[in-house]
Design a protein around this motif. Structure first.
Motif, short mmCIF file in Angstrom:
data_model
loop_
_atom_site.label_atom_id
_atom_site.label_comp_id
_atom_site.label_asym_id
_atom_site.label_seq_id
_atom_site.Cartn_x
_atom_site.Cartn_y
_atom_site.Cartn_z
N THR A 198 -7.16 2.98 -1.69
CA THR A 198 -8.61 3.05 -1.46
C THR A 198 -9.25 4.13 -2.31
O THR A 198 -10.35 3.95 -2.84
CB THR A 198 -8.90 3.31 0.02
OG1 THR A 198 -8.12 4.44 0.47
CG2 THR A 198 -8.54 2.10 0.87
N GLN A 199 -8.55 5.27 -2.45
CA GLN A 199 -9.10 6.36 -3.27
C GLN A 199 -9.09 5.98 -4.74
O GLN A 199 -10.04 6.29 -5.47
CB GLN A 199 -8.29 7.63 -3.03
CG GLN A 199 -8.86 8.86 -3.75
CD GLN A 199 -8.07 10.12 -3.42
OE1 GLN A 199 -7.25 10.15 -2.51
NE2 GLN A 199 -8.30 11.17 -4.18
N ARG A 231 -11.99 3.63 -5.37
CA ARG A 231 -13.27 4.34 -5.38
C ARG A 231 -13.45 5.13 -6.68
O ARG A 231 -14.53 5.15 -7.28
CB ARG A 231 -13.34 5.27 -4.18
CG ARG A 231 -14.66 6.02 -4.04
CD ARG A 231 -14.81 6.66 -2.67
NE ARG A 231 -13.72 7.60 -2.39
CZ ARG A 231 -12.75 7.38 -1.51
NH1 ARG A 231 -12.70 6.23 -0.85
NH2 ARG A 231 -11.81 8.28 -1.30
N ARG A 254 0.83 -1.22 0.00
CA ARG A 254 0.00 0.00 0.00
C ARG A 254 0.86 1.26 0.00
O ARG A 254 0.55 2.24 -0.69
CB ARG A 254 -0.93 0.00 1.21
CG ARG A 254 -2.08 -1.00 1.14
CD ARG A 254 -2.90 -1.00 2.42
NE ARG A 254 -3.99 -1.94 2.40
CZ ARG A 254 -5.21 -1.67 1.91
NH1 ARG A 254 -5.47 -0.49 1.40
NH2 ARG A 254 -6.16 -2.59 1.94
#
Length: 293
Positions: free
Chosen positions: A52-53, A56, A40
């Protein structure tokens, strides 16, 4: 590392077809012989946004085509992309596109698409990185801490204000308390909101010094306990903070892909070894906690 990051991108794309499935970063990391934390952090450093962004944005990019096409009602589209209501879907959609799905269906936009990322190897690393590795026992960081937002480029005004609020005699007092490596006054970043936190996410910033793990902590100071382990230390010199931030980015693009080490949880520490009177230039050491890859 390049192939590992592309596998991670493929994992995000697979989840678009199965929005209720888990984005199993830890499982992929185990398969690749690394850790989810390192994977990550490397993704965030190289892509310029947290995983995560990115996930999305990709989901809302694909969803936008269904919204504009108009074949299905908005609730059906929301459920298709993993949302239990049109309200929840609408909030996520607006956060990416700047307009709700109803407005976009009516007007055809605005739309902000997130292309699928693909990492490629480029020939860089023509500037040697001044690096050393050291094994350190557990130690303690003591000083004045504050929660501040993460800023990737340029001076962080919140950190500036935190340091400026301390009287000059307090800086001298802290420096006198320094009793172990890394020596001198330190800039410590810790407790970031996840290994792939976005810019603006909060972290704990501590202006202080390192002391042995059994050293007493004055009542008016904050403390961060640091576990024993290996550290990679990168020396930088030049315009401040630009040279330091460039070196930080280069650890992800050049050093980690070329060396058998990966990040482990722990604070990032900057020791300022020398600086101009106006802090326009500085020689620094960036301490990053690492473990064998």
């Amino acid at each position: 590392m390049i192939s590992a990051l592309n596998r991670l991108v493929d994992l995000v794309e697979a989840q678009l077809a199965d929005p209720f499935g888990e984005l199993d970063v830890e499982g992929l990391a185990t398969e690749l012989g690394t850790t989810g934390y390192h994977l990550r952090r490397m993704f965030s450093s190289l892509a310029g946004l947290p995983l995560t962004q990115y996930a999305r944005r990709r989901r809302m990019t694909v969803a936008a085509a269904d919204v504009v096409r108009g074949d299905d009602d908005l609730l059906s589209i929301a459920v298709r992309y993993g949302y239990g209501s049109t309200e929840a879907f609408g909030r996520a959609f607006r956060a990416v596109h700047g307009a709700g799905p109803g407005e976009v269906r009516r007007d055809g936009g605005p739309l902000r698409s997130q292309p699928q990322l693909r990492f490629r190897l480029t020939v860089e690393g023509n500037i040697p990185m001044d690096t050393r590795l050291t094994e350190r026992p557990a130690f303690r960081l003591i000083g004045h801490a504050a929660r501040v937002p993460l800023i990737h480029q340029g001076v962080n005004p919140h950190i500036q204000q935190h340091i400026a609020a301390l009287p000059q005699e307090e800086h001298l007092r802290l420096k006198a308390l320094s009793a172990t490596e890394p020596a001198g006054l330190l800039q410590v970043s810790d407790d970031l909101d996840g290994p792939d936190a976005a810019e603006g996410s909060e972290l704990t910033y501590l202006h202080g010094v390192a002391v042995p793990s059994d050293a007493p902590v004055p009542d008016d100071l904050d403390a961060i306990e640091v576990a024993a382990g290996r550290w990679a230390i990168f020396r930088t010199a030049g315009p401040y903070p630009e040279a330091l931030q460039t070196a930080w980015a280069a650890t992800a693009t050049d050093w980690f892909p070329s060396n058998p080490w990966r990040l482990r949880p722990g604070p990032s520490i900057v020791a300022v070894l020398d600086r101009a009177a106006d802090f326009s230039t500085a020689t620094c050491e960036l301490w990053l906690p690492v473990e064998p890859a």
